[in-house]
Write a protein that holds these residues in place. Structure first.
Motif, PDB file in Angstrom:
ATOM      1  N   GLU A 267       0.957  -1.112  -0.181  1.00 36.35           N
ATOM      2  CA  GLU A 267       0.120  -0.024  -0.009  1.00 36.35           C
ATOM      3  C   GLU A 267       0.884   1.276   0.039  1.00 36.35           C
ATOM      4  O   GLU A 267       1.827   1.237   0.766  1.00 36.35           O
TER       5      GLU A 267
ATOM      6  N   PHE B  61      -4.049   7.412  -2.403  1.00 34.83           N
ATOM      7  CA  PHE B  61      -4.072   6.123  -1.911  1.00 34.83           C
ATOM      8  C   PHE B  61      -3.765   5.110  -3.112  1.00 34.83           C
ATOM      9  O   PHE B  61      -4.716   5.156  -4.025  1.00 34.83           O
TER      10      PHE B  61
ATOM     11  N   LYS C   8      -2.907   0.772  -3.767  1.00 34.44           N
ATOM     12  CA  LYS C   8      -2.504  -0.815  -3.337  1.00 34.44           C
ATOM     13  C   LYS C   8      -2.681  -1.692  -4.518  1.00 34.44           C
ATOM     14  O   LYS C   8      -3.188  -1.322  -5.589  1.00 34.44           O
TER      15      LYS C   8
ATOM     16  N   GLY D  43      -3.627  -4.023  -7.200  1.00 34.30           N
ATOM     17  CA  GLY D  43      -4.774  -4.372  -7.658  1.00 34.30           C
ATOM     18  C   GLY D  43      -5.620  -3.379  -8.111  1.00 34.30           C
ATOM     19  O   GLY D  43      -6.613  -3.674  -8.776  1.00 34.30           O
ATOM     20  N   LEU D  44      -5.398  -2.080  -7.730  1.00 35.26           N
ATOM     21  CA  LEU D  44      -6.280  -1.313  -7.934  1.00 35.26           C
ATOM     22  C   LEU D  44      -5.724  -0.645  -9.359  1.00 35.26           C
ATOM     23  O   LEU D  44      -4.711  -0.347  -9.636  1.00 35.26           O
TER      24      LEU D  44
END
Lengths: 453, 281
Positions: B119, B130, B132, B134-135
């Motif tokens: 993250e 922000f 992490k 996979g986003l």
């Protein structure tokens, strides 16, 4: 027809013009009350079915003790874990009328389109239960317009990824005009990251249905998930149109890093028993080892919009009921006063013959009741005609607090007709009895010498 | 208020504190155990008192700039670690972050716990992103969305007071035995999280020792205390630098976060490291 009623019926023809005026007032007032009650009834059905099924309050909402006020601030402490859900389920099994029990996770966070993010208030719903709730007869009859998505399909129709629905306002603010089914297949973004310097991301926002949800988990950490917008919907409340989001319970539990839920909604077959269940459930659950509090859907804390709206409508209805009752009463009193003054000698003759004031009063009561009955019949007919005309006209209006426009409908039922008729007849009878009683008690000689007629 | 009070204190506070920490600092001396009521520790009288007589009110902007430097470090690039402990009445939750900064930008990556590894929070001036694994895209977090239940610490630790606030010296007080100037700060930027801050700056070392973050009505929302157990070398100058920040909720003093700074070192970073468009790659 008995002699008294027969006499009363014949007497109706003695002052036709005056009786017609009285009948008009009574009939019109009755029609107005029927239509008003029909309007209030319609909104009560709309709002109650919406609160129970579409806003997921259920007939009864079950929280951990203290959870209603605190679960948003202390979600981990006041969330209901799987073991507690099972215990509450065992408690509910003792209640015959339970149709469904739904688990819901409410939370708030940020939803982003790659450039900007906006706050959302969301609910994670049970994807297997939701279609059943939307197929409920009350929902189909009273909230059909809410069942149709302006775009897309329900989140429960998708698998393999996180599907979310956005309220129309939120979707527009994010630039997510297209839902997943509308995105042209194969059209990939030129770059994963949109041009944030342009208001529409240089077309990137509308090119896909992809969004990111960010929230603080129950453990107090950040977490985010990818999701696809599969529908736009209306929350039913104007205040929530720019921030509402619906997803599956699984998606929300992943986002918030928990296996808990915020509350359980109990759907009864007979919502009239909701209050009784709400009173009994805490003790039943305590016997299973769980401390809970339960709220019927009529509690303002779980259905503030329903309770507030109905409070207003009932107050308005009560006001008009009092107003119309006053008009009817005054019409009857006015007409009756003229009548007894004119028929003073007749009353005196009856008194001289030995009729008691009560029996004389009964004559006039019968007359007024017959008059009122005819007025009510005419008023019922008028109400029915107006109802049909209005309902077929498809009139739409903007109701305060509701997004978009609503259909203006009047839906009085048989109970309304009968109850109001009984009320009017009772009012007429009492008014007549009181008005005539004083006059009939006068001395017979005084009555006989009356010069009014 | 409920809409904005959701962000995780841990990440924000850590990121903020991290972004402000300076490089190349000797390990801090032993710190006190965190107390429920965040109070600043007693200042070590290591640095020689500076110049102006106590009776003369100093320039507020100069005070702020000096105090900011002790939380921001070198603009040329730094790396350090931050350990964050969240206390909310239950077992403390801990996380460790690796922070890299360049000017006003900072990149905070989770090093521990393992489930959160990967993250990243990116500070681009006042914007926070922000991401992490996979986003598909990062999520932006504006300043006004950073109020959090237990530590919008990102703001508190990251805030550039000299840049974002106008201050006036309103008095003097003792903070844990240390004489300090009291400053009232009013936001001059539209996107700051706090409109007002009450700030105590020690007279001798010109370091921020205590702060209260106020609502529009002037009531404290959060309280912070700062410990400067580290020193950094900026050129030939040895400068005090923050070693611990304790941030507490003014309404729930049993909920607080403690950020401990360690192993700072100067390090030149590529500008691309702080480019938000590269986060999703």
């Amino acid at each position: 027809m008995s002699g008294g009623w027969s006499l009363a019926f014949r007497n109706l023809g003695r002052n036709r013009r005056r009786n017609a005026a009285t009948a008009f007032a009574v009939g019109l007032g009755y029609a107005g009350l029927v239509l008003l009650c029909g309007y209030v009834l319609r909104w009560e059905r709309v709002l109650s079915s919406r609160a129970i099924y579409l806003q997921h309050a259920g007939s009864v909402s079950v929280y951990k003790k203290g959870g209603l006020e605190n679960h948003a601030v202390f979600p981990d402490r006041y969330g209901i874990d799987p073991a507690e859900r099972a215990a509450i389920g065992r408690a509910l099994a003792q209640w015959d009328d339970v149709e469904y029990v739904g688990a819901y996770l409410k939370g708030m966070g940020l939803i982003g389109n790659g450039c900007r993010s906006l706050p959302f208030f969301g609910t994670g719903i049970d994807p297997e239960l939701e279609p059943k709730l939307r197929a409920q007869p009350d929902v189909l009859r009273w909230n059909e317009d809410m069942l149709h998505f302006p775009a897309g399909r329900g989140v429960w129709e998708y698998q393999g990824f996180h599907a979310v629905g956005l309220t129309k306002g939120l979707a527009l603010l994010l630039g997510k005009k297209a839902v997943l089914d509308e995105v042209k297949p194969g059209k990939a973004l030129a770059a994963a990251f949109p041009d944030c310097g342009k208001p529409d991301g240089d077309g990137a926002f509308a090119a896909d249905a992809n969004v990111q949800l960010l929230a603080s988990t129950f453990g107090g950490r950040f977490n985010a998930i990818d999701a696809e917008v599969t529908n736009h919907y209306s929350s039913g409340m104007a205040l929530a149109e720019d921030s509402g989001l619906t997803g599956t319970l699984g998606a929300f539990q992943e986002l918030f890093g928990t296996d808990k839920v915020s509350y359980l909604a109990v759907y009864l077959r007979d919502h009239g028993k909701a209050a009784a269940l709400a009173r009994a459930l805490p003790a039943m659950a305590a016997a299973q080892g769980v401390e809970v509090e339960a709220f019927p859907y009529t509690d303002a804390r779980v259905s503030p919009f329903y309770v507030g709206s109905m409070g207003f409508l009932k107050a308005m209805g009560a006001f008009f009921l009092i107003l119309i009752s006053g008009v009817v009463t005054l019409s009857v009193v006015n007409s009756l006063t003229m009548t007894v003054l004119e028929r003073g000698r007749e009353i005196g003759t009856l008194r001289a013959l030995g009729f008691m004031p009560g029996r004389i009063g009964a004559v006039f009561v019968r007359e007024q009741l017959l008059l009122a009955a005819q007025s009510l019949a005419a008023g019922a007919g008028l109400a029915w005609i107006v109802k049909e005309v209005v309902n077929r006209a498809g009139i739409r209006f903007r109701a305060p607090g509701f997004p978009g426009s609503s259909l203006f409908l009047l839906t009085p039922n048989a109970a309304i007709y009968l109850i109001l008729a009984g009320f009017i007849l009772t009012l007429v009878a009492l008014t007549t009895a009181i008005a005539v009683r004083r006059f009939a008690r006068r001395n017979a000689a005084t009555l006989l010498s009356s010069t009014y007629s | 208020m409920r809409i904005t009070c959701f962000l995780s204190s841990t990440l924000l506070s850590t990121t903020a504190a991290v972004a402000l920490a300076a490089p190349n600092i000797a390990p801090s001396s032993a710190d006190r155990a965190p107390r429920p009521e965040a109070k600043a520790p007693v200042e070590k009288p290591a640095a020689k008192p500076t110049e102006k007589p106590a009776a003369t009110k100093p320039d507020a902007k100069e005070l702020l700039q000096n105090a900011d430097r002790a939380r921001s470090g070198a603009a040329s690039g730094m790396t350090w670690e931050v350990t964050l402990e969240d206390h909310d009445g239950r077992a403390p939750v801990s996380a460790t972050y690796l922070v890299r900064s360049l000017g006003d930008d900072a990149r905070v990556e989770v090093a521990a716990p393992p489930r959160s590894k990967g993250e990243v929070m990116l500070f681009n001036d006042r914007a926070i992103w922000f991401h992490k694994p996979g986003l598909r895209k990062p999520v932006s977090i504006s300043a006004r969305q950073r109020l959090s239940g237990q530590a919008a610490n990102g703001d508190i630790a990251t805030t550039n007071y000299a840049r974002d606030y106008d201050g006036i010296v309103t008095g003097e007080e003792q903070v844990d035995g240390v004489a300090a100037w009291v400053l009232e700060l009013k936001s001059k930027a539209k996107d700051t999280t706090y409109d007002q801050i009450r700030y105590w700056v020690s007279k001798d070392r010109r370091l921020g020792v205590k702060a209260e973050y106020l609502t529009l009505q002037g009531k404290p929302m959060k309280r912070a205390s700062f410990v400067y157990g580290n020193k950094i070398k900026l050129g030939s100058e040895s400068v005090d630098f923050v070693s611990k920040i304790t941030i507490a909720d003014a309404l729930a003093p049993d909920r607080f976060s403690v950020m401990t700074y360690a192993n700072p070192k100067p390090e030149v970073h590529a500008a691309a490291l702080f480019n938000v468009t590269r986060l999703a790659e």
